[in-house]
Design a protein around this motif. Structure first.
Motif, PDB file in Angstrom:
ATOM      1  N   VAL A  38       4.580  -7.761 -13.094  1.00  0.00           N
ATOM      2  CA  VAL A  38       3.724  -7.788 -11.903  1.00  0.00           C
ATOM      3  C   VAL A  38       4.551  -7.310 -10.708  1.00  0.00           C
ATOM      4  N   ILE A  39       3.873  -6.736  -9.737  1.00  0.00           N
ATOM      5  CA  ILE A  39       4.522  -6.267  -8.508  1.00  0.00           C
ATOM      6  C   ILE A  39       3.888  -6.956  -7.323  1.00  0.00           C
ATOM      7  N   LEU A  40       4.703  -7.590  -6.479  1.00  0.00           N
ATOM      8  CA  LEU A  40       4.238  -8.158  -5.214  1.00  0.00           C
ATOM      9  C   LEU A  40       4.560  -7.143  -4.120  1.00  0.00           C
ATOM     10  N   LEU A  41       3.522  -6.623  -3.504  1.00  0.00           N
ATOM     11  CA  LEU A  41       3.669  -5.472  -2.615  1.00  0.00           C
ATOM     12  C   LEU A  41       3.150  -5.780  -1.222  1.00  0.00           C
ATOM     13  N   ASP A  42       4.021  -5.574  -0.220  1.00  0.00           N
ATOM     14  CA  ASP A  42       3.613  -5.784   1.170  1.00  0.00           C
ATOM     15  C   ASP A  42       2.684  -4.644   1.600  1.00  0.00           C
ATOM     16  N   ALA A  97       6.566   4.369   7.019  1.00  0.00           N
ATOM     17  CA  ALA A  97       6.726   5.570   6.197  1.00  0.00           C
ATOM     18  C   ALA A  97       5.679   5.622   5.069  1.00  0.00           C
ATOM     19  N   MET A  98       5.719   4.670   4.156  1.00  0.00           N
ATOM     20  CA  MET A  98       4.750   4.626   3.060  1.00  0.00           C
ATOM     21  C   MET A  98       4.240   3.197   2.943  1.00  0.00           C
ATOM     22  N   ASP A  99       2.962   2.971   3.316  1.00  0.00           N
ATOM     23  CA  ASP A  99       2.446   1.604   3.293  1.00  0.00           C
ATOM     24  C   ASP A  99       2.116   1.168   1.865  1.00  0.00           C
ATOM     25  N   GLY A 100       1.646  -0.076   1.747  1.00  0.00           N
ATOM     26  CA  GLY A 100       1.372  -0.637   0.426  1.00  0.00           C
ATOM     27  C   GLY A 100       0.290   0.098  -0.340  1.00  0.00           C
ATOM     28  N   PHE A 101      -0.751   0.578   0.375  1.00  0.00           N
ATOM     29  CA  PHE A 101      -1.840   1.287  -0.293  1.00  0.00           C
ATOM     30  C   PHE A 101      -1.337   2.576  -0.934  1.00  0.00           C
ATOM     31  N   GLU A 102      -0.557   3.335  -0.186  1.00  0.00           N
ATOM     32  CA  GLU A 102      -0.006   4.587  -0.711  1.00  0.00           C
ATOM     33  C   GLU A 102       0.925   4.327  -1.895  1.00  0.00           C
ATOM     34  N   THR A 103       1.756   3.287  -1.737  1.00  0.00           N
ATOM     35  CA  THR A 103       2.685   2.954  -2.818  1.00  0.00           C
ATOM     36  C   THR A 103       1.938   2.555  -4.083  1.00  0.00           C
ATOM     37  N   ALA A 104       0.881   1.736  -3.941  1.00  0.00           N
ATOM     38  CA  ALA A 104       0.091   1.300  -5.096  1.00  0.00           C
ATOM     39  C   ALA A 104      -0.572   2.487  -5.788  1.00  0.00           C
ATOM     40  N   ALA A 105      -1.094   3.430  -4.981  1.00  0.00           N
ATOM     41  CA  ALA A 105      -1.749   4.602  -5.568  1.00  0.00           C
ATOM     42  C   ALA A 105      -0.758   5.435  -6.368  1.00  0.00           C
ATOM     43  N   LEU A 106       0.478   5.581  -5.863  1.00  0.00           N
ATOM     44  CA  LEU A 106       1.497   6.347  -6.578  1.00  0.00           C
ATOM     45  C   LEU A 106       1.952   5.621  -7.845  1.00  0.00           C
ATOM     46  N   ILE A 107       2.070   4.302  -7.753  1.00  0.00           N
ATOM     47  CA  ILE A 107       2.465   3.518  -8.938  1.00  0.00           C
ATOM     48  C   ILE A 107       1.444   3.683 -10.053  1.00  0.00           C
ATOM     49  N   THR A 158       0.301 -10.133   2.395  1.00  0.00           N
ATOM     50  CA  THR A 158       0.165  -9.779   3.805  1.00  0.00           C
ATOM     51  C   THR A 158       0.055 -11.038   4.654  1.00  0.00           C
ATOM     52  N   ALA A 159       0.589 -10.936   5.869  1.00  0.00           N
ATOM     53  CA  ALA A 159       0.508 -12.064   6.805  1.00  0.00           C
ATOM     54  C   ALA A 159      -0.731 -11.984   7.656  1.00  0.00           C
ATOM     55  N   ASP A 180      -5.100  -8.557  -6.804  1.00  0.00           N
ATOM     56  CA  ASP A 180      -5.274  -9.766  -5.992  1.00  0.00           C
ATOM     57  C   ASP A 180      -4.622  -9.571  -4.626  1.00  0.00           C
ATOM     58  N   TYR A 181      -4.987 -10.467  -3.698  1.00  0.00           N
ATOM     59  CA  TYR A 181      -4.394 -10.544  -2.364  1.00  0.00           C
ATOM     60  C   TYR A 181      -3.832 -11.936  -2.172  1.00  0.00           C
ATOM     61  N   ILE A 182      -2.694 -12.034  -1.470  1.00  0.00           N
ATOM     62  CA  ILE A 182      -2.154 -13.335  -1.062  1.00  0.00           C
ATOM     63  C   ILE A 182      -1.886 -13.263   0.443  1.00  0.00           C
ATOM     64  N   PHE A 183      -2.409 -14.273   1.165  1.00  0.00           N
ATOM     65  CA  PHE A 183      -2.253 -14.308   2.621  1.00  0.00           C
ATOM     66  C   PHE A 183      -1.363 -15.475   3.016  1.00  0.00           C
ATOM     67  N   SER A 184      -0.704 -15.324   4.153  1.00  0.00           N
ATOM     68  CA  SER A 184       0.072 -16.438   4.710  1.00  0.00           C
ATOM     69  C   SER A 184      -0.889 -17.421   5.392  1.00  0.00           C
ATOM     70  N   PRO A 185      -0.562 -18.719   5.380  1.00  0.00           N
ATOM     71  CA  PRO A 185       0.626 -19.307   4.739  1.00  0.00           C
ATOM     72  C   PRO A 185       0.473 -19.326   3.211  1.00  0.00           C
ATOM     73  N   ILE A 186       1.547 -18.985   2.527  1.00  0.00           N
ATOM     74  CA  ILE A 186       1.518 -18.888   1.070  1.00  0.00           C
ATOM     75  C   ILE A 186       1.828 -20.237   0.449  1.00  0.00           C
ATOM     76  N   VAL A 187       0.985 -20.676  -0.461  1.00  0.00           N
ATOM     77  CA  VAL A 187       1.226 -21.905  -1.214  1.00  0.00           C
ATOM     78  C   VAL A 187       2.095 -21.545  -2.420  1.00  0.00           C
ATOM     79  N   ALA A 188       3.267 -22.136  -2.473  1.00  0.00           N
ATOM     80  CA  ALA A 188       4.236 -21.764  -3.506  1.00  0.00           C
ATOM     81  C   ALA A 188       3.659 -21.903  -4.914  1.00  0.00           C
ATOM     82  N   GLU A 189       2.917 -23.018  -5.136  1.00  0.00           N
ATOM     83  CA  GLU A 189       2.351 -23.230  -6.465  1.00  0.00           C
ATOM     84  C   GLU A 189       1.342 -22.140  -6.815  1.00  0.00           C
TER      85      GLU A 189
END
Length: 376
Positions: free
Chosen positions: A70-74, A79-89, A104-105, A123-132
């Motif tokens: 899995v990749i956790l991507l900001d 230069a290259m945001d998360g959307f561009e990076t995900a599309a290239l991956i 993302t915060a 999926d998306y994870i927003f701050s504050p992040i619950v560790a569990e």
């Protein structure tokens, strides 16, 4: 400047062991070093191999070196945001199905979230992040990664087992043929020669008795008949074990077999060979295998096909040798017959030689076996 995520601690989740002992890799991508450190600290006790990248380009470089569960991507990166990076991956075939979780915060708009999902995010994870919650989400994809790896390992083991079984079957066929040769040679050299010497002696006895000893002459004549029958039986056994005519080539051996079959069954048999140049290119193992399949096929035709005609074609196309066995019988009306042990055995023997085996049959339209083998 983005702030490190805020984590709410809770109970830890389970951490299953990898099937091959190699922990799954997780990639964290963010241009904020403090945030990378915080994310890595949360999953450090999950028994995973954690890699970090501070840009989309670095993430792509790491993907060239290994696979990630899995990749956790900001989302917000220069230069290259998360959307561009995900599309290239996901544009790269090897990583096309690697799960990506956007971190993302900021509470992005629905349109931005939709853009993220269309870029390949799961999926998306927003701050504050619950560790569990973060660990649980990661664990889901790690479990799937381990399951896929386990299936891959099992498939490789199954393939290896199948390869070993084929090698064993090939070795068994080789041993059987060698044993047939030995038995045929021993019968010819020992029993055959003894019967022939005995026939000569009895023949001389019959010639000398003549009218002088009518009863002895009659007994000698009966003995000669029995000896001739025994000699014919011995020759038939030798030919079944390993016909000497096979030394003259596959075509000659098949023609001989067809003539023997025609005499026994009264079925009209014909053969055509369009190219004899394959003789020097066909090894003994392949020739013997094809001859045995012809033997078995003719036997099946005699028992089941109710055919009046059999035709065999032998020809080559390029570096492939083709053998076709056709009859005008009742065909195979039962699908189970197409998967019978005998036919499966033929297919497996041809497969071990790198060839192909096919059956074309229909009710009242006969059966055609087609075999192709690569020439040496």
């Amino acid at each position: 400047m983005k702030q490190p995520p805020v984590f709410k601690e809770s109970a830890q989740v389970r951490h299953p062991a990898p099937p091959d002992g190699v922990p799954a890799s997780v990639l964290l991508v963010d241009d904020n070093p403090a945030k990378l450190t915080a994310l890595a600290a949360v999953i450090t006790d999950m028994g995973l191999d954690v890699a970090t990248a501070n840009s989309g380009r670095e993430a792509l470089r790491l993907l060239l070196q290994r696979d990630f569960a899995v990749i956790l991507l900001d989302v917000k990166m220069p230069a290259m945001d998360g959307f561009e990076t995900a599309a290239l991956i996901h544009g790269r075939p090897k990583s096309a199905h690697t799960p990506i979780i956007f971190v993302t915060a900021e509470a992005d708009t629905d349109s931005e979230r939709f853009r993220g999902y269309t870029s390949g995010a799961v999926d998306y994870i927003f701050s504050p992040i619950v560790a569990e919650v973060l660990r649980a989400k990661i664990q889901v994809f790690v479990d799937l990664f381990y399951l896929q790896r386990k299936l891959t390992i099992q498939a490789e083991e199954l393939l290896q087992s199948k390869r070993q079984l084929r090698e064993l079957a090939s070795y068994q066929e080789h041993i059987k043929e060698e044993e047939r040769k030995r038995i045929a040679r021993d019968i010819h050299d020992e029993l055959g020669q003894s019967l022939l010497a005995l026939r000569i002696d009895v023949s001389m006895l019959q010639a000398r008795t003549g009218t002088l000893h009518p009863r002895l002459n009659e007994k000698a004549s009966d003995a000669l008949n029995h000896l001739d029958t025994a000699i014919r039986s011995v020759r038939s056994i030798i030919n079944d074990l390993r016909p000497p005519v096979l030394d003259l080539g596959l075509q000659a051996a098949i023609e001989w077999q067809l003539e023997e079959f025609r005499q026994r069954s009264a079925i009209d048999c014909t053969m055509s060979a369009k190219d004899e140049n394959f003789r020097c290119d066909l090894n003994e193992k392949s020739a013997t295998t094809l001859f045995r399949i012809v033997q078995e096929s003719l036997s099946n035709i005699a028992r089941h096909a109710q055919a009046t005609q059999v035709h065999i074609e032998l020809y080559r196309e390029g570096r492939q040798l083709y053998l076709q066995i056709k009859d005008n019988g009742v065909g195979m009306t039962d699908r189970k017959k197409l998967n019978s042990f005998g036919l499966v055995g033929m297919k497996e023997r041809i497969s071990m030689l790198g060839g192909e085996f096919s059956i074309d049959s229909a009710p009242d339209k006969g059966t055609r076996l087609t075999i192709s083998l690569p020439l040496d």
